[in-house]
Design an enzyme around this catalytic site. Structure first.
Site, mmCIF file in Angstrom:
data_model
loop_
_atom_site.group_PDB
_atom_site.id
_atom_site.type_symbol
_atom_site.label_atom_id
_atom_site.label_comp_id
_atom_site.label_asym_id
_atom_site.label_seq_id
_atom_site.Cartn_x
_atom_site.Cartn_y
_atom_site.Cartn_z
ATOM 1 N N GLY A 19 -2.727 5.532 1.825
ATOM 2 C CA GLY A 19 -3.990 6.265 1.876
ATOM 3 C C GLY A 19 -4.688 6.420 0.535
ATOM 4 N N MET A 94 -3.683 -0.732 9.727
ATOM 5 C CA MET A 94 -3.014 -1.995 10.026
ATOM 6 C C MET A 94 -2.898 -2.285 11.530
ATOM 7 S SD MET A 94 -2.867 -2.794 6.961
ATOM 8 C CE MET A 94 -1.883 -4.237 6.652
ATOM 9 N N LEU A 97 -8.000 -3.026 16.398
ATOM 10 C CA LEU A 97 -8.766 -2.288 17.413
ATOM 11 C C LEU A 97 -9.229 -3.253 18.508
ATOM 12 C CD1 LEU A 97 -10.885 -0.146 14.919
ATOM 13 C CD2 LEU A 97 -9.103 0.733 16.459
ATOM 14 N N ASN A 111 -14.483 -2.139 7.019
ATOM 15 C CA ASN A 111 -13.081 -2.347 6.635
ATOM 16 C C ASN A 111 -13.034 -2.835 5.200
ATOM 17 O OD1 ASN A 111 -10.244 -2.689 6.911
ATOM 18 N ND2 ASN A 111 -10.540 -4.883 7.236
ATOM 19 N N HIS A 113 -10.633 -5.189 2.741
ATOM 20 C CA HIS A 113 -9.563 -6.189 2.861
ATOM 21 C C HIS A 113 -9.221 -6.734 1.470
ATOM 22 C CE1 HIS A 113 -7.095 -9.129 4.914
ATOM 23 N NE2 HIS A 113 -7.574 -10.035 4.077
HETATM 24 C C1 GAR Z 1 -5.263 -1.913 0.632
HETATM 25 O O1 GAR Z 1 -5.000 -2.915 -0.310
HETATM 26 C C2 GAR Z 1 -6.168 -2.445 1.729
HETATM 27 O O2 GAR Z 1 -7.129 -3.354 1.276
HETATM 28 C C3 GAR Z 1 -5.164 -3.146 2.601
HETATM 29 O O3 GAR Z 1 -4.048 -2.289 2.634
HETATM 30 C C4 GAR Z 1 -3.989 -1.545 1.410
HETATM 31 C C5 GAR Z 1 -3.928 -0.075 1.753
HETATM 32 O O4 GAR Z 1 -3.746 0.709 0.625
HETATM 33 N N1 GAR Z 1 -5.700 -3.369 3.907
HETATM 34 C C6 GAR Z 1 -5.382 -4.396 4.661
HETATM 35 O O5 GAR Z 1 -4.558 -5.238 4.338
HETATM 36 C C7 GAR Z 1 -6.097 -4.446 5.991
HETATM 37 N N2 GAR Z 1 -5.863 -5.664 6.643
HETATM 38 P P1 GAR Z 1 -4.006 2.286 0.693
HETATM 39 O O6 GAR Z 1 -3.291 2.797 1.951
HETATM 40 O O7 GAR Z 1 -3.373 2.807 -0.560
HETATM 41 O O8 GAR Z 1 -5.471 2.517 0.766
#
Ligand code: GAR
Length: 193
Positions: A19, A94, A97, A111, A113
């Site tokens: 988060g 993750m 939807l 989103n 990414h």
């Molecule tokens: C982030 O790097 C985000 O871009 C990625 O997960 C991480 C979450 O970090 N998202 C994905 O891979 C979505 N497919 P966080 O929980 O510390 O924000």
């Protein structure tokens, strides 16, 4: 000031992990000039460290494990409608939807990414970029459509991959840029509406 608060979009953030993007968006939302108010967080992970932060900061949250995806999405939809949520920010969420959920919030789901889309959709982006000997990777904020990581791109930031980088060090460098990019993307789309 009252006027500014009045136009802030009622926003829900969806998370699954640490988060850090969520915390960053919450901090941003508290700035006078921000264009969002974080009304609610949906977490698919009851063990997320973020929950403690949300409790401490008195931000409403709900946990759904998505084991019964349709049922959970229906419940989430009703909660979001009741709270008149205008914008959904996926931040390290993750779960995928369903098409019907996305359709109901068409154009209102963003989103972040950790790659320069359209390269490296899906998981293990940093591993794949390093294996392919890419010179750059980065991060992208995009609208969510029914195809994974394929919606219209709002903004991207390039990050250099050094010879010494491994997936962990690259992920750390990119995450730092993500924290700058998400608020920028919000400014970009919301100052137009
Ligand atoms: C982030 O790097 C985000 O871009 C990625 O997960 C991480 C979450 O970090 N998202 C994905 O891979 C979505 N497919 P966080 O929980 O510390 O924000």
């Amino acid at each position: 000031m009252e006027e500014l608060i009045g136009i802030k979009k009622r926003t829900a953030i969806f998370i699954s992990g640490n988060g850090s993007n969520m915390k960053n968006l919450i901090k941003y939302s508290k700035k006078k000039y921000s264009l969002i108010n974080v009304d609610l967080v949906i977490s698919s992970n009851k063990k997320s460290n973020a929950i403690r932060y949300l409790k401490k900061n008195k931000i409403d949250f709900k946990i759904f494990d998505f084991k019964q995806k349709n049922k959970d999405e229906r419940k989430i939809f009703n909660i979001l409608k009741k709270r008149e949520i205008q914008l959904i920010c996926l931040a390290g969420f993750m779960k995928i939807l369903s098409k019907s959920f996305i359709k109901r919030f068409n154009g209102k789901i963003l989103n972040i990414h950790p790659s320069l889309l359209p390269k490296y959709k899906g998981l293990n982006t940093h591993e794949r970029a390093i294996l392919n000997k890419e010179k750059f990777s980065g991060c992208t904020v995009h609208f969510v459509n029914s195809k994974l990581d394929s919606g219209k791109i709002i903004i991207q930031k390039k990050v250099k991959i050094n010879k010494k980088d491994n997936p962990k060090s690259l992920s750390k460098k990119i995450l730092k840029q993500e924290h700058l990019l998400y608020p920028k993307a919000l400014k970009e789309i919301l100052s137009r509406t």
